[in-house]
Structure formats: C-alpha cells, structure tokens
Scaffold this active site. Structure first.
Site, PDB file in Angstrom:
ATOM      1  N   ASN A  97       8.183  -6.049  -0.728  1.00  0.00           N
ATOM      2  CA  ASN A  97       7.847  -4.648   0.202  1.00  0.00           C
ATOM      3  C   ASN A  97       6.490  -4.456   0.396  1.00  0.00           C
ATOM      4  OD1 ASN A  97       7.703  -2.329   1.480  1.00  0.00           O
ATOM      5  ND2 ASN A  97       9.058  -1.074   0.001  1.00  0.00           N
ATOM      6  N   GLU A 121      12.408  -9.838   1.945  1.00  0.00           N
ATOM      7  CA  GLU A 121      11.790  -8.566   2.646  1.00  0.00           C
ATOM      8  C   GLU A 121      12.501  -7.405   2.152  1.00  0.00           C
ATOM      9  OE1 GLU A 121      11.861  -8.187   6.719  1.00  0.00           O
ATOM     10  OE2 GLU A 121      10.111  -6.865   6.785  1.00  0.00           O
ATOM     11  N   TYR A 169      11.808   8.408   1.645  1.00  0.00           N
ATOM     12  CA  TYR A 169      11.701   7.225   0.664  1.00  0.00           C
ATOM     13  C   TYR A 169      12.346   7.667  -0.631  1.00  0.00           C
ATOM     14  CZ  TYR A 169       7.979   5.812   3.766  1.00  0.00           C
ATOM     15  OH  TYR A 169       7.297   5.485   4.935  1.00  0.00           O
ATOM     16  N   ARG A 191      12.781   4.132  12.942  1.00  0.00           N
ATOM     17  CA  ARG A 191      11.442   5.093  12.764  1.00  0.00           C
ATOM     18  C   ARG A 191      10.520   4.582  14.072  1.00  0.00           C
ATOM     19  NH1 ARG A 191       9.199   4.685   6.954  1.00  0.00           N
ATOM     20  NH2 ARG A 191       8.156   6.524   7.787  1.00  0.00           N
ATOM     21  N   PRO A 203       0.670  -1.262   0.211  1.00  0.00           N
ATOM     22  CA  PRO A 203      -0.019  -0.026  -0.089  1.00  0.00           C
ATOM     23  C   PRO A 203       0.822   1.268  -0.259  1.00  0.00           C
ATOM     24  CG  PRO A 203      -0.163  -1.130   2.039  1.00  0.00           C
ATOM     25  CD  PRO A 203       0.563  -2.015   1.166  1.00  0.00           C
ATOM     26  N   ASN A 204       0.334   2.242  -0.777  1.00  0.00           N
ATOM     27  CA  ASN A 204       0.956   3.650  -0.890  1.00  0.00           C
ATOM     28  C   ASN A 204       2.206   3.727  -1.577  1.00  0.00           C
ATOM     29  OD1 ASN A 204      -1.337   5.033   0.448  1.00  0.00           O
ATOM     30  ND2 ASN A 204      -0.600   3.801   2.341  1.00  0.00           N
ATOM     31  N   ARG A 255       5.680  12.614  -2.065  1.00  0.00           N
ATOM     32  CA  ARG A 255       5.796  13.257  -0.933  1.00  0.00           C
ATOM     33  C   ARG A 255       6.712  12.535   0.104  1.00  0.00           C
ATOM     34  NH1 ARG A 255       0.289  13.271   2.328  1.00  0.00           N
ATOM     35  NH2 ARG A 255       1.690  14.284   3.826  1.00  0.00           N
ATOM     36  N   HIS A 291      12.759  -2.842   2.002  1.00  0.00           N
ATOM     37  CA  HIS A 291      12.179  -1.722   2.410  1.00  0.00           C
ATOM     38  C   HIS A 291      13.115  -0.503   1.870  1.00  0.00           C
ATOM     39  CE1 HIS A 291       9.081  -3.513   5.024  1.00  0.00           C
ATOM     40  NE2 HIS A 291      10.010  -4.336   5.639  1.00  0.00           N
ATOM     41  N   ALA A 314       2.977  -0.763   4.952  1.00  0.00           N
ATOM     42  CA  ALA A 314       2.636  -0.865   6.334  1.00  0.00           C
ATOM     43  C   ALA A 314       2.064  -2.262   6.800  1.00  0.00           C
ATOM     44  CB  ALA A 314       1.449   0.282   6.347  1.00  0.00           C
TER      45      ALA A 314
HETATM   46  O1  CA2 Z   1      10.568   1.750   3.865  1.00  0.00           O
HETATM   47  C1  CA2 Z   1       9.580   1.086   3.272  1.00  0.00           C
HETATM   48  O2  CA2 Z   1       9.707   0.521   2.027  1.00  0.00           O
HETATM   49  C2  CA2 Z   1       8.024   1.063   3.715  1.00  0.00           C
HETATM   50  O3  CA2 Z   1       7.901  -0.486   3.524  1.00  0.00           O
HETATM   51  C3  CA2 Z   1       7.472   1.845   3.436  1.00  0.00           C
HETATM   52  C4  CA2 Z   1       5.929   1.847   4.036  1.00  0.00           C
HETATM   53  C5  CA2 Z   1       5.883   2.060   5.582  1.00  0.00           C
HETATM   54  O4  CA2 Z   1       4.728   1.946   6.008  1.00  0.00           O
HETATM   55  C6  CA2 Z   1       6.793   0.933   5.988  1.00  0.00           C
HETATM   56  O5  CA2 Z   1       6.827   0.816   7.579  1.00  0.00           O
HETATM   57  C7  CA2 Z   1       8.479   0.787   5.321  1.00  0.00           C
HETATM   58  C8  CA2 Z   1       4.894   3.069   3.340  1.00  0.00           C
HETATM   59  C9  CA2 Z   1       5.197   3.229   2.178  1.00  0.00           C
HETATM   60  C10 CA2 Z   1       4.349   4.663   1.770  1.00  0.00           C
HETATM   61  O6  CA2 Z   1       4.870   5.300   0.875  1.00  0.00           O
HETATM   62  C11 CA2 Z   1       4.603   6.467   0.687  1.00  0.00           C
HETATM   63  C12 CA2 Z   1       4.710   7.100  -0.607  1.00  0.00           C
HETATM   64  C13 CA2 Z   1       4.547   8.463  -0.890  1.00  0.00           C
HETATM   65  C14 CA2 Z   1       4.187   9.349   0.222  1.00  0.00           C
HETATM   66  C15 CA2 Z   1       4.138   8.770   1.304  1.00  0.00           C
HETATM   67  C16 CA2 Z   1       4.242   7.428   1.507  1.00  0.00           C
END
Ligand code: CA2
Length: 144
Positions: free
Chosen positions: A76, A100, A24, A109, A11-12, A19, A102, A79
């Site tokens: 990946n 896995e 990221y 974090r 997700p996301n 952002r 990330h 969340a």
């Molecule tokens: O660091 C990673 O790759 C994560 O898997 C990214 C997830 C986070 O919940 C994990 O704890 C670590 C979140 C991805 C959200 O991506 C975004 C993209 C654009 C703007 C905000 C968030």
C-alpha cells in the site's frame, strides 16, 4: 522453511484511525497488523510488516524483499501510488510478485487518485475493502 510476505505501507498510513474514518475505517495500522498476523498464521505465512513516510525506504524494502527471497510483497504505497515512477521501476526490477493494496477505492475518489503507477507492474490489486483488503491480498499470496 516458512515463506515470508513483506507488507509495506507508505506515507501517512501510520496515522490510520485518527482521521477520515469514513474513508479509511477506524482501525489503526497496529490493529491491521494484528489482523494480518492472525490470518498469516492460519495460512502458514510469516509477515514482515513495515511503514514509512519516505519513498526511498519503500524502494529499498522492495529490493530487500528480492534479496531475502520473499514469497510476495503486499504494497500500500499510499499517495506514492499515484506519483512514483521510482516505485514502478523498483517493482519491475524485482522478480518477487507485488500485490497492490488500498483501503479505499481510489478509482471512485478524486481524479488525481485514478492513475496508479504501482498497478502497471503489480500482479494484482485489492482495494476498497477497508482493512479486509490486506486479508484478501494475503489470501491471494497463499493461492499463488
Ligand atoms: O486507500 C488507500 O489505502 C490509499 O492508499 C491511502 C492513501 C491515499 O493517498 C491513496 O490514494 C489511497 C492515503 C493514506 C492516508 O491515511 C490517512 C490516515 C489518517 C488520516 C488521514 C489519512
């Protein structure tokens, strides 16, 4: 026959590049896909690159990786990493090795990111290297 690696994004991650570049990076998921495809080509691997915001899709795709005889899955789970017993069970249910991945290092974090259900069953974790995490994970597959 060319070995296939499933690269599954949760997700996301479709919003990457828009952002939080400090956490990221500024590359989009399309940019990362292109990088991964280049490196996979060098390594003689085929890549099935996917993203979904839905937990059940990720579960279904892990099953599909098994059915299709994938060499490995790079996951990946976003969340869902920190919440999903369903993903843990799916990883345990398949014989395909799951790595896995990330972008950030969740361990540095917020405390709610410190636990990973995925890590319980994954053969390895690559994190904290930005988009390069995907490349290092792919190189691990080539070395399996
Ligand atoms: O660091 C990673 O790759 C994560 O898997 C990214 C997830 C986070 O919940 C994990 O704890 C670590 C979140 C991805 C959200 O991506 C975004 C993209 C654009 C703007 C905000 C968030």
């Amino acid at each position: 026959m060319t070995a296939t690696v499933f690269l599954l994004n949760g997700p996301n991650l479709n919003l990457l590049g828009s952002r939080e570049p400090d956490i990221y990076g500024s590359q989009t998921l399309c940019d990362i896909e292109a990088m991964v495809r280049d490196r996979a080509n060098d390594l003689g691997l085929a890549v099935d690159f996917r993203q979904s915001n839905h937990e059940g899709d990720l579960v279904d795709w892990l099953h599909e990786a098994q059915r299709e005889g994938a060499r490995a899955v790079l996951l990946n789970a976003g969340a869902y990493t920190h919440t999903s017993i369903a993903l843990l069970d799916a990883i345990k249910a398949i014989a395909v090795p799951v790595i896995e991945v990330h972008l950030s290092d969740p361990g540095t974090r917020e405390p709610f990111r410190h636990h990973s259900y995925v890590a319980i069953a994954a053969v390895a974790t690559v994190q904290g290297l930005g988009a390069q995490s995907y490349i290092v994970a792919l190189e691990k597959v080539a070395a399996l």
